[in-house]
Design a protein around this motif. Structure first.
Motif, PDB file in Angstrom:
ATOM      1  N   SER A   4     -23.945 -33.755  13.071  1.00 43.18           N
ATOM      2  CA  SER A   4     -24.008 -34.059  14.499  1.00 43.18           C
ATOM      3  C   SER A   4     -23.637 -32.815  15.284  1.00 43.18           C
ATOM      4  O   SER A   4     -22.844 -31.992  14.826  1.00 43.18           O
ATOM      5  CB  SER A   4     -23.075 -35.229  14.848  1.00 43.18           C
ATOM      6  OG  SER A   4     -21.743 -34.942  14.474  1.00 43.18           O
ATOM      7  N   PHE A   5     -24.217 -32.739  16.479  1.00 39.94           N
ATOM      8  CA  PHE A   5     -24.122 -31.513  17.273  1.00 39.94           C
ATOM      9  C   PHE A   5     -24.384 -31.893  18.722  1.00 39.94           C
ATOM     10  O   PHE A   5     -25.253 -32.724  18.997  1.00 39.94           O
ATOM     11  CB  PHE A   5     -25.187 -30.524  16.782  1.00 39.94           C
ATOM     12  CG  PHE A   5     -24.815 -29.083  16.918  1.00 39.94           C
ATOM     13  CD1 PHE A   5     -23.869 -28.526  16.083  1.00 39.94           C
ATOM     14  CD2 PHE A   5     -25.394 -28.291  17.890  1.00 39.94           C
ATOM     15  CE1 PHE A   5     -23.529 -27.190  16.192  1.00 39.94           C
ATOM     16  CE2 PHE A   5     -25.053 -26.961  18.014  1.00 39.94           C
ATOM     17  CZ  PHE A   5     -24.116 -26.405  17.154  1.00 39.94           C
ATOM     18  N   PRO A   6     -23.651 -31.311  19.669  1.00 36.06           N
ATOM     19  CA  PRO A   6     -23.942 -31.656  21.071  1.00 36.06           C
ATOM     20  C   PRO A   6     -25.306 -31.109  21.488  1.00 36.06           C
ATOM     21  O   PRO A   6     -25.704 -30.022  21.057  1.00 36.06           O
ATOM     22  CB  PRO A   6     -22.803 -31.002  21.839  1.00 36.06           C
ATOM     23  CG  PRO A   6     -22.377 -29.865  20.978  1.00 36.06           C
ATOM     24  CD  PRO A   6     -22.568 -30.310  19.563  1.00 36.06           C
ATOM     25  N   GLY A   7     -26.010 -31.866  22.293  1.00 33.44           N
ATOM     26  CA  GLY A   7     -27.333 -31.450  22.722  1.00 33.44           C
ATOM     27  C   GLY A   7     -27.412 -31.243  24.212  1.00 33.44           C
ATOM     28  O   GLY A   7     -26.588 -31.748  24.987  1.00 33.44           O
ATOM     29  N   ALA A   8     -28.437 -30.513  24.604  1.00 30.01           N
ATOM     30  CA  ALA A   8     -28.611 -30.221  26.027  1.00 30.01           C
ATOM     31  C   ALA A   8     -28.977 -31.465  26.814  1.00 30.01           C
ATOM     32  O   ALA A   8     -28.577 -31.619  27.969  1.00 30.01           O
ATOM     33  CB  ALA A   8     -29.688 -29.147  26.199  1.00 30.01           C
ATOM     34  N   ALA A   9     -29.770 -32.367  26.209  1.00 28.45           N
ATOM     35  CA  ALA A   9     -30.227 -33.558  26.925  1.00 28.45           C
ATOM     36  C   ALA A   9     -29.603 -34.817  26.378  1.00 28.45           C
ATOM     37  O   ALA A   9     -30.148 -35.905  26.517  1.00 28.45           O
ATOM     38  CB  ALA A   9     -31.760 -33.645  26.843  1.00 28.45           C
TER      39      ALA A   9
END
Length: 1569
Positions: free
Chosen positions: A1319-1324
């Motif tokens: 898991s990874f933070p996303g722009a949208a």
């Protein structure tokens, strides 16, 4: 030391210390005067002879016996209350200990660093001895040398030797977090394999899935210790089936392991019924102690109110106190009213009744007419005035007291305040403020002694209101025609007696524990009290009274000040200071003045017995009343009997000894009538202490070990009515054989607590109830706070007080009884008899007994601990109750009351807040805590199959726990730069070098935010090619060979990585050894090189030079390294056609990392998996060549490596590289770089975030002034493989919100060995979600959402958003069945970038199907998953994803291998550690682990070593209260001992190995019983 009298001799300091201890023993009464003189003479004899030789004719060689120093040598401190002494109790205790001596197993002795001793805890200490290891270590010198201790510099001055002193020069040595500290792991081999096997056997709770297998089972096995800073570490050895654990067995068993086994043997013999083994899921509440069916119950009839004799006031008594003063001051003005002994014991200070009257009138006149003329607040009738007089000046007090009464002013007697912070002084000040006191009366001498401000005014004492101080010795003369104003009413306050509530079991109804209240006594009440005492004691005019008590309160005030003047008696006051020097002075005064009355306490009788040399001149034939003021104490009986036996030949009559009972609220409760000789006039009984603990009166046999002999406290007072009501709840009348609280109805009791109407009603307005709830009469009673019962003939028996009551498991115990038992266990060698505090604290909804005693100096540690063990046995045998905590403190450490006694509330407060600084502590939670929730029992024979669980979830409509990121679609990756057609990273780099050769890919920044190095696409490509040429030319390497890369964080590491890929080699990134800590970090490097089968090491010239230094060769032989290739010395000519194109299945690189459980694991990443990972990161973060990202993390494994070395090549974005070591030098460098380059996406580790939070906490305003702005940040992501640290992220967000950082920007990621990027933070992506779950349900693998602030709630934050193409499922780790979203399970992951498997030195693939090709037993049984080894759950939120669907959030709870199974439940160490960190402000870090089913808590102390033992009870209590777990061992260590890896994660298993191997050098190790 100045107080030690050496008779003018020059003696060494050690002799002075021994003399001081000898004086202390004499003052406590622990040796006789004869023994004292003998020992003192023996100590001074050598120096006396020397002095005589030097000057034979010196007339001053011997001090005068009349000097104060000589008298001080003969003093005895009466404040050391010996009222608890009982020969019967001593004999009973000895019998009990003898009976149990063969049954009680030996308890393990706590381990203490030698510098943590008694001398190190003195308030004034010149120096502290050097710290060393525990003195009973079993290791020899050679073994100790194998483990090098770090340099330690504490503020207390302690230090220990170190073989690498330059460790302290490391900038990261003691700072936290240690994200760049180099963990060095123990290489398993010839040492303690059996112990490690035991560790593994007890640590692995889920053997079906463990953390990655150990890849070092056959590695080179030279033992080396390795720590972060000074923390011990060792690589974990997963149990190898083929390993013979009998070989290479350890030479010695560890000292710590032996002590823990000793503790386990002790706990295997529980004296109480063990807990049942069934767990009821819906009933997790604490068990209430079951009622004992055999407990005695009251059988008598309901008690009827008992009335005293009718109050017949003799004719001729004055109508009030002022009238009495006028009568005796006029008619017998020359008669003596008061006599005070001076310090020599001479009755030199006298006050006649005439002088008393005149001084009283003068004070009254000045109060009403002179005060207020200079602008201060005037005094009006009924105003409250403080009386502040020293204890040796009763004449000034009595004049001030009666002056206030004559003026109609309300006196409030208080103790003299001092400049130092006296215990309870603030409470008195608060009471004076609530009384609205503005003036204080005092004597001239006392006023001069008070602390002054520079302008000469009396200082405002802490907590006190501002007062106007008036001296009663310097008041203006009285006009002849002045008359005191008439009194309008007799129901107005006469005086207020200040009382402090020390320890009440019902503080809600009687006031807060430790609070100070003012008991109001009206004029009519004071008059009625004097009349009643006059009748009860047969007082007549002209009698002589000797008073030893404090004249400002209680019995001393009522008899010595009020009744004496009311009856015109002569009172001789014995000052408290004189009693220290001559405890027989009161008996001498009785003999000299032929006194008929004496007011004493049992302590005065006891010390009078010891003054045997004065007995020959004593004559008690004139004494008709010896009033024992503390006769309500059950242990006064011994003093009374002994005193009568000794002085009956001296004329003392048995009927003259009259115990009395009193309380501040009800005044005199009862008194034995003097002169009565009938059999019904007195009484005593031998009662069962067990019966009394149940509140029932039962007669016991005389030779019983658990009996208590009581004497009566006299009869009910004349004109009064007494009842006994139940202690708890409504005031129901007790039965005749039931113990309750005595209540009095009379005309002389107090009327209220001043200004406290609520508790006044509960105390002063009691209406008793019958058993049916109806009122028993119309009389209003006052609670006395005394516990007892009424005997035949109206005799009153008191067996304790409500202030000393402790209610434990449905039984009541009195502190006085416990103290008496403690004193019966040979206290002479270990503690001071009168310096013991006993109180109770609430732990797990029940009271627990705590005993604090002052320890004698130089008491041997082992003997002291044995004495403590015997005390526990004695209390258990006599009282059938366990002691929760027994602590010994240095002499004079316990807070004192103004009169020198122990201030119980302050002692309890210091104990609970961790500021008592004990010298020894023994906790017994296993014995005392018996109301824990029932443990959960796992029944394998009753396990429900996964299919049955699945069907049950479907029937209940539960949602199955799974989630996935968006689908991977090649059309999503429209880059426009032509890189999409290239499949592998090497091809993409070669393409970018041709298409955009000048595009800047990397920029390396230093601590000053200056560009240290930058590299474009073509530069990186050319550099990689040259490195590849060197590998082919000098290394003679083949395709598929493994190359170890040893570089600090930087661009050279990236170039070396792609140089290896160009020639078909497999790179292995390894953290280089720390140049300032080579000894402890180099073995880790060697181990990974060996395990990874590296054919060569590619590094820089500086590191090659470091590997060949003398220090490094002493650790690892230089010849054992593979080929060393220097990338700083590249060949000048370029080889043709070095590039070797990869295939998707070929290995791209090996990723080695140490898990939080201490296992070194390497995973294989293929070219296809590496490319897929980069594609997912690019899509999630929307990385393009025009974007910039700032990285501040370690580039050696996991997502940190992928972002540092892979992502920029694939996406083409510009990466700003900030090595974490630069943040240590300048905490603002990372954020400054983000602000300077206006970076939208930045990534860091928890260590970096913690450094910024701690280092910049007070600098945000300065940074803002410099223009630092974080509003540009869109993503600030923490790269981690653990549960999100929500406290740290929220603190970081709040701290830098003023700099423009959005709370939506800060988020976390999650990866593991099986898949480094889940898991990874996303722009949208939606904002990070947080939930609150029930911690108790989580222990049982259930997820129950609760509201914020709910009890036992735990806040969890989502671990980023799932990457595209990633699918996760939550599975039961044991059955492999898919869980519902209400259950906690193991996270399984399926994605294109899963790791290809573990890399082991055997090439064994047996674990591959279970770890990397697992299939669910229910649900989606076709898909292949990799098992992460982490527990978590999935929750569907209300947020909307970019594809329009509802967002499924993944919550990581913790590592499965790190969880501890205790009491059948699963605990996560971080939850316990969070509770421990909150326990005390000096705990800077902590870690927990289990060993042989015992919970071990290691805490780092950020303070002086003498504070270490304060943490033991607080840590034990915190874990008990919040997690219902009993801590088995508490280890207190120095800061920096707990090992932390580069990601800021604790290495708990390494810590456990170091603890068991005695390598922590702890300050203190406590083994809880």
């Amino acid at each position: 030391m100045a107080d030690v009298d050496t008779l003018g001799l020059q003696v060494p300091e050690d002799v002075r210390l021994k003399l001081a201890e000898l004086d202390l023993e004499l003052s406590e009464g622990d040796i006789t005067q004869k023994g004292y003189d003998k020992k003192r003479q023996k100590l001074l004899a050598p120096y006396a002879q020397t002095a005589q030789k030097q000057d034979v004719s010196s007339p001053n060689s011997e001090a005068s016996p009349q000097t104060s120093a000589q008298r001080k040598a003969q003093r005895r401190l009466t404040r050391e209350d010996n009222r608890y002494h009982s020969e019967i109790r001593t004999e009973a205790v000895m019998q009990a200990l003898a009976a149990h001596s063969k049954k009680i197993p030996v308890m393990p002795l706590p381990s203490k660093r030698t510098s943590v001793n008694y001398h190190g805890q003195q308030r004034q200490r010149d120096s502290r001895p050097e710290s060393s290891s525990d003195d009973d270590s079993i290791y020899d010198d050679e073994a100790n040398r194998n483990f090098h201790r770090g340099a330690r510099s504490r503020d207390s001055g302690a230090s220990s030797s170190s073989s690498f002193s330059d460790v302290s020069a490391s900038p990261r040595h003691s700072e936290r977090p240690r994200s760049a500290a180099y963990v060095k792991y123990q290489i398993p081999g010839n040492t303690s394999r059996q112990a490690l096997a035991d560790v593994m056997q007890s640590a692995r709770h889920s053997q079906h899935i463990s953390q990655p297998p150990d890849v070092t089972n056959n590695a080179k096995s030279s033992r080396q210790a390795d720590r972060v800073g000074r923390g011990v570490s060792s690589v974990r050895v997963a149990g190898n089936v083929g390993m013979d654990m009998d070989t290479d067995s350890p030479r010695h068993q560890g000292k710590v392991a032996a002590k823990i086994q000793q503790l386990m043997n002790t706990l295997k013999r529980p004296k109480r019924k063990p807990l049942t083994e069934y767990f009821v899921e819906d009933d997790d509440a604490l068990e209430s102690p079951p009622a004992d069916p055999n407990a005695p119950k009251p059988e008598g009839s309901t008690l009827t109110p008992v009335s005293g004799d009718p109050l017949v006031v003799p004719s001729g008594l004055p109508r009030n106190l002022e009238a009495a003063l006028h009568r005796y001051g006029s008619s017998t003005y020359k008669a003596l009213a008061v006599t005070v002994l001076d310090q020599n014991g001479k009755p030199t200070v006298n006050l006649t009744y005439g002088k008393l009257l005149s001084k009283t009138q003068k004070i009254a006149y000045n109060l009403l007419n002179k005060v207020g003329q200079k602008g201060e607040v005037p005094i009006k009738p009924l105003d409250r005035v403080a009386l502040v007089y020293p204890n040796n000046d009763p004449i000034s007090f009595i004049t001030g007291f009666y002056g206030c009464l004559m003026a109609g002013v309300v006196p409030v007697p208080v103790e003299v305040p001092t400049s130092r912070r006296d215990a309870g002084g603030q409470g008195v000040g608060f009471m004076l403020g609530s009384l609205n006191v503005c003036h204080a009366l005092t004597s001239e001498a006392c006023l001069k002694g008070l602390s002054k401000t520079p302008n000469g005014e009396v200082v405002t004492f802490r907590g006190w209101p501002r007062l106007s101080w008036l001296s009663t010795d310097s008041m203006s003369k009285l006009p002849k025609d002045w008359q005191p104003p008439p009194k309008t009413s007799e129901d107005v306050p006469a005086y207020v007696e200040v009382k402090e509530i020390q320890n009440r079991s019902d503080t809600y109804t009687t006031g807060k524990d430790g609070s100070t209240v003012g008991v109001t006594v009206t004029r009519s009440g004071a008059l009625s009290h004097c009349r009643t005492l006059t009748v009860a004691c047969n007082y007549t005019e002209g009698e002589v009274m000797v008073c030893v008590l404090d004249f400002k309160r209680d019995v001393g005030l009522w008899h010595g000040i009020l009744c004496s003047v009311f009856n015109g008696m002569h009172v001789i006051f014995i000052p408290y200071s004189l009693m220290k020097v001559d405890p027989a002075s009161w008996m001498k005064m009785i003999t000299k003045y032929k006194a008929s009355i004496a007011i004493v306490k049992s302590r005065d009788m006891h010390w009078g017995l010891l003054a045997q040399k004065d007995h020959k001149d004593v004559n008690f034939s004139s004494l008709r009343l010896l009033l024992v003021a503390d006769g309500a104490n059950p242990w006064s009986l011994t003093s009374c009997d002994a005193f009568l036996n000794a002085f009956q030949p001296k004329g003392l009559k048995p009927e003259a000894i009259c115990p009395c009972a009193s309380s501040s609220e009800a005044l005199t409760v009862s008194v034995r009538r003097p002169g009565r000789t009938s059999s019904s006039a007195t009484g005593r009984g031998i009662l069962s202490m067990q019966g009394l603990s149940y509140g029932v009166v039962r007669v016991d046999s005389e030779n019983s070990l658990t009996s208590l002999t009581l004497q009566d406290c006299g009869q009910v007072m004349p004109g009064a009515v007494m009842i006994v009501v139940k202690i708890d709840g409504a005031p129901y009348l007790c039965k005749t054989d039931e113990v309750g609280e005595l209540c009095v109805c009379s005309g002389y009791t107090g009327v209220q607590y001043w200004g406290l109407q609520g508790i006044t009603v509960n105390t002063f307005q009691v209406q008793p109830l019958n058993s049916d709830g109806r009122q028993a009469g119309d009389k209003i009673y006052v609670r006395t706070g005394l516990l007892g019962f009424l005997g035949p003939g109206g005799l009153v028996f008191v067996c304790g007080s409500k202030e000393g009551l402790m209610q434990i498991s449905n039984r009541r115990h009195n502190t006085d009884d416990i103290i008496a038992t403690v004193l019966a266990v040979e206290p002479m060698k270990f503690i001071y008899r009168g310096r013991i505090a006993v109180f109770s604290i609430e732990v797990l909804k029940d009271e627990r007994i705590v005993i604090i005693a002052e320890q004698r100096p130089d008491c041997p540690e082992e003997e002291s601990f044995q004495w403590m063990s015997r005390v526990l046995q004695a209390v258990d045998s006599i009282h059938q109750v366990g002691v929760f905590c027994l602590a010994l403190v240095p002499p004079n450490y316990l807070p004192k009351t103004p009169l020198g006694g122990i201030h119980l509330h302050e002692t309890r407060k210091k104990f609970l807040e961790g500021s008592l600084h004990p010298a020894n502590v023994l906790m017994c939670p296993h014995t005392c805590v018996t109301n824990l929730p029932k443990p959960r029992e796992h029944r394998p024979d009753r396990d429900v199959t996964p299919s049955a669980v699945h069907v049950g979830n479907i029937v209940q409509g539960a949602r199955m726990a799974w989630a996935q990121g968006r689908e991977l679609n090649l059309n999503d990756e429209e880059t426009g730069d032509g890189s999409r057609k290239h499949q592998f990273l090497t091809e993409i780099l070669r393409y970018r070098a041709q298409a955009t050769p000048d595009h800047n890919l990397y920029t390396l920044l230093n601590s000053k935010v200056q560009v240290q190095l930058s590299m474009s696409c073509s530069q990186l490509h050319k550099r990689a090619e040259r490195i590849g040429c060197m590998l082919m030319e000098r290394g003679k390497l083949n395709t598929g060979d493994h190359i170890a890369l040893l570089y600090p964080p930087g661009i050279e590491l990236i170039a070396a990585f792609y140089g290896c890929l160009y020639v078909g080699c497999v790179p292995v990134t390894i953290r280089p050894p720390h140049p300032q800590n080579v000894t402890t970090t180099l073995p880790t490097v060697k181990m990974i090189v060996d395990v990874s089968k590296s054919s060569a090491i590619l590094t820089s010239s500086a590191i090659i030079k470091l590997l060949r230094t003398k220090e490094a060769i002493g650790v690892v032989d230089a010849r054992s390294w593979p080929t060393l290739l220097d990338s700083d010395d590249l060949p000048k000519k370029k080889l043709a056609a070095i590039y070797k194109a990869p295939t998707p299945e070929m290995l791209c690189y090996l990723d080695f990392s140490v898990s939080t459980t201490g296992m070194l694991a390497g995973v294989k990443m293929s070219h296809a998996a590496a490319t897929a990972l980069c594609r997912c990161i690019k899509l999630q973060c929307e990385f393009y060549p025009s974007r910039e990202a700032c990285l501040c993390l370690d580039p050696y494994s996991g997502l940190g490596f992928a972002l540092w070395c892979l992502a920029s090549i694939y996406s083409g974005h510009h990466s700003l590289l900030v090595p974490p070591s630069e943040v240590e030098a300048n905490p603002a460098v990372w954020l400054s770089a983000v602000s300077l380059y206006k970076v939208r996406d930045t990534f860091c580790s928890y260590g970096v975030m913690d450094l910024c939070t701690r280092g910049l906490g007070t600098s945000t305003a300065a940074l803002k002034a410099k223009g630092l702005n974080l509003s540009c940040v869109r993503i600030c992501c923490v790269i981690a493989e653990e549960r999100p640290r929500i406290h740290l992220t929220s603190s970081f967000t709040k701290l830098f919100a003023d700099l423009g950082l959005s709370y939506r920007a800060v988020s976390t990621s999650f990866g593991c060995r099986a898949n480094i990027g889940i898991s990874f933070p996303g722009a949208a992506c939606p904002d990070p979600s947080t939930v609150f779950v029930d911690l108790r349900a989580l222990r049982n693998d259930r997820v129950t959402l609760v509201e914020k602030g709910s009890p036992h709630s735990l806040c969890l934050m989502e671990s980023g958003k799932l990457l595209p193409g990633v699918k996760v499922a939550i599975a039961n780790p044991e059955t492999k069945g898919q869980c519902a979203d209400s259950h906690l399970g193991e996270i399984w992951v399926a994605s294109p970038h899963n790791a290809n498997g573990y890399f082991t030195i055997y090439g064994d693939e047996s674990l591959h199907p279970d770890h990397f090709d697992a299939h669910l037993a229910t649900g989606d049984t076709q898909s292949s998953y990799a098992r992460t080894g982490y527990l978590g759950f999935v929750r569907r939120t209300e947020l909307t994803q970019s594809d329009g669907g509802r967002h499924d959030a993944l919550f990581v709870v913790g590592s499965l291998d790190e969880t501890v199974m205790l009491r059948g439940m699963r605990y996560h160490p971080i939850d316990i550690e969070t509770s421990v960190l909150r326990a005390h402000r000096k705990i800077c870090e902590c870690a927990v682990f289990t060993w042989t089913n015992l919970l071990v808590v290691v805490v780092e102390l950020d303070g002086n070593e003498n504070e270490a033992l304060d943490l033991v009870p607080l840590v034990t209590n915190a874990v008990l209260e919040e997690h219902y777990l009993i801590v088995g061992v508490v280890v207190v260590v120095d800061p920096g001992i707990i090992p932390i890896n580069s990601r800021g994660e604790k290495q708990r298993m390494h810590l456990r190995d170091g603890f068991l191997a005695d390598q922590l050098d702890p300050i203190y190790v406590a083994y809880n019983m």
